[in-house]
Design a protein around this motif. Structure first.
Motif, PDB file in Angstrom:
ATOM      1  N   VAL A  59       0.842  -1.200   0.000  1.00 25.60           N
ATOM      2  CA  VAL A  59       0.000   0.000   0.000  1.00 25.60           C
ATOM      3  C   VAL A  59       0.878   1.251   0.000  1.00 25.60           C
ATOM      4  O   VAL A  59       0.615   2.209  -0.733  1.00 25.60           O
ATOM      5  N   ALA A 114       2.335   1.826  -3.402  1.00 25.59           N
ATOM      6  CA  ALA A 114       1.332   2.369  -4.322  1.00 25.59           C
ATOM      7  C   ALA A 114       1.088   3.850  -4.055  1.00 25.59           C
ATOM      8  O   ALA A 114       0.812   4.610  -4.989  1.00 25.59           O
ATOM      9  N   PHE A 115       1.188   4.265  -2.795  1.00 23.98           N
ATOM     10  CA  PHE A 115       1.073   5.684  -2.460  1.00 23.98           C
ATOM     11  C   PHE A 115       2.263   6.460  -3.010  1.00 23.98           C
ATOM     12  O   PHE A 115       2.093   7.532  -3.595  1.00 23.98           O
ATOM     13  N   PRO A 158       2.577   5.592  -7.509  1.00 21.95           N
ATOM     14  CA  PRO A 158       1.302   5.083  -8.034  1.00 21.95           C
ATOM     15  C   PRO A 158       1.351   4.639  -9.491  1.00 21.95           C
ATOM     16  O   PRO A 158       0.582   3.771  -9.892  1.00 21.95           O
ATOM     17  N   ASN A 159       2.249   5.217 -10.253  1.00 23.52           N
ATOM     18  CA  ASN A 159       2.307   4.885 -11.679  1.00 23.52           C
ATOM     19  C   ASN A 159       3.380   3.855 -12.024  1.00 23.52           C
ATOM     20  O   ASN A 159       3.574   3.534 -13.201  1.00 23.52           O
ATOM     21  N   LYS A 197      -0.354  -0.595 -13.323  1.00 27.32           N
ATOM     22  CA  LYS A 197       0.125   0.457 -12.436  1.00 27.32           C
ATOM     23  C   LYS A 197      -0.182   0.106 -10.986  1.00 27.32           C
ATOM     24  O   LYS A 197      -1.226  -0.450 -10.671  1.00 27.32           O
ATOM     25  N   ALA A 198       0.746   0.468 -10.108  1.00 28.76           N
ATOM     26  CA  ALA A 198       0.637   0.100  -8.687  1.00 28.76           C
ATOM     27  C   ALA A 198      -0.664   0.576  -8.062  1.00 28.76           C
ATOM     28  O   ALA A 198      -1.235  -0.112  -7.223  1.00 28.76           O
ATOM     29  N   LYS A 199      -1.143   1.744  -8.463  1.00 23.99           N
ATOM     30  CA  LYS A 199      -2.362   2.288  -7.856  1.00 23.99           C
ATOM     31  C   LYS A 199      -3.590   1.450  -8.199  1.00 23.99           C
ATOM     32  O   LYS A 199      -4.626   1.569  -7.527  1.00 23.99           O
ATOM     33  N   TYR A 200      -3.498   0.612  -9.231  1.00 25.83           N
ATOM     34  CA  TYR A 200      -4.577  -0.322  -9.567  1.00 25.83           C
ATOM     35  C   TYR A 200      -4.247  -1.738  -9.101  1.00 25.83           C
ATOM     36  O   TYR A 200      -5.125  -2.472  -8.644  1.00 25.83           O
ATOM     37  N   TRP A 209      -1.684   7.937   4.838  1.00 25.07           N
ATOM     38  CA  TRP A 209      -2.585   9.086   4.758  1.00 25.07           C
ATOM     39  C   TRP A 209      -2.199  10.151   5.789  1.00 25.07           C
ATOM     40  O   TRP A 209      -2.220  11.345   5.501  1.00 25.07           O
ATOM     41  N   LYS A 241       1.115  11.711   4.670  1.00 22.82           N
ATOM     42  CA  LYS A 241       1.079  12.321   3.339  1.00 22.82           C
ATOM     43  C   LYS A 241       1.378  13.811   3.353  1.00 22.82           C
ATOM     44  O   LYS A 241       2.188  14.304   2.566  1.00 22.82           O
ATOM     45  N   TRP A 250       3.854  12.382  -4.209  1.00 25.41           N
ATOM     46  CA  TRP A 250       2.507  11.796  -4.115  1.00 25.41           C
ATOM     47  C   TRP A 250       1.684  12.051  -5.353  1.00 25.41           C
ATOM     48  O   TRP A 250       0.540  11.612  -5.439  1.00 25.41           O
TER      49      TRP A 250
END
Length: 246
Positions: A169, A172-173, A176-177, A190-193, A233, A236, A245
């Motif tokens: 997680v 991915a934060f 993300p790409n 992509k990591a965010k998906y 979060w 962040k 981010w």
């Protein structure tokens, strides 16, 4: 010497259900460093993921922040695992006993050690809690189903998988790409998906919604992922360069 020490260490440092007589206060931490005795693939995949994702995050965070994240995710994973185990074990026993056993009764009977070698036996539990089990005399009692449910309180949890989910997680934060590919599916995603899809399909769909138990602590995975999400979060807007981010 080693043959005697290793099994004992496994029992001491693996994490048992908290109402089990073998539970110790340090196990939510030490279980992260124990792995399955039955398969080397368990530790292989955990360590592969730790090196692949953890080394990148440690490079950006530094060792101190990485260790904080590691242990907090592991403890969060353990807490959700224990909480869900409590709900499942108690609710199923109450259903099997037609509400005759209360939560207090269940906590009492689970203090009995029913493990002999590699097998579980209901007899010691009944003999040590005759007054409670006598309450079931007027009820058709399914001993096999009861033992099946109770056994969940005597199987220890081991491994750093909850931590690994937290690291996924966080990755991915942070990135993300970044494109990732799952084994046997050589299509980069992509990591965010990739990360949320893996959690949803593997742990929520196959683990939580499926009626078949696969021996995997799916709620520990989800607990680690949720803890990692909360930490990222919170961090962040306070700890990192905002450009990372985007």
């Amino acid at each position: 010497m080693s043959l005697a020490v290793v099994p004992k260490a496994y029992d001491i440092f693996s994490m048992y259900y908290f109402e089990n007589p073998n539970f110790r206060i340090w196990q939510p931490i030490t279980h992260m460093f124990m792995h399955s005795k039955a398969s080397l693939m368990h530790i292989f995949f955990n360590m592969f993921a730790l090196v692949s994702f953890g080394s990148v995050l440690e490079h950006f965070w530094g060792a101190k922040r990485f260790l904080i994240f590691y242990f907090v995710c592991g403890i969060g994973s353990a807490l959700l695992h224990q909480g869900v185990a409590y709900y499942e074990i108690h609710s199923q026993i109450i259903e099997l006993t037609n509400g005759i056993f209360t939560n207090s009764d269940i906590s009492t009977i689970l203090q009995t050690n029913i493990v002999e070698g590699d097998k579980l036996y209901l007899k010691p539990m009944v003999e040590n809690n005759l007054a409670l089990f006598n309450k079931l005399n007027q009820y058709e009692f399914d001993a096999n189903s009861f033992l099946s449910v109770v056994s969940n309180a005597y199987i220890p949890a081991v491994g750093a998988s909850g931590v690994i989910y937290g690291l996924l997680v966080a990755f991915a934060f942070m990135f993300p790409n970044a494109e990732l590919a799952m084994m046997f599916i050589p299509v980069p995603i992509k990591a965010k998906y990739f990360v949320p899809l893996m959690i949803i399909f593997y742990d929520v769909f196959f683990g939580v919604l499926s009626s078949n138990s696969d021996g995997v602590a799916h709620f520990a995975h989800i607990g680690g992922a949720l803890t990692g999400f909360i930490l990222m979060w919170v961090w962040k807007d306070k700890k990192f360069n905002h450009n990372r981010w985007n």
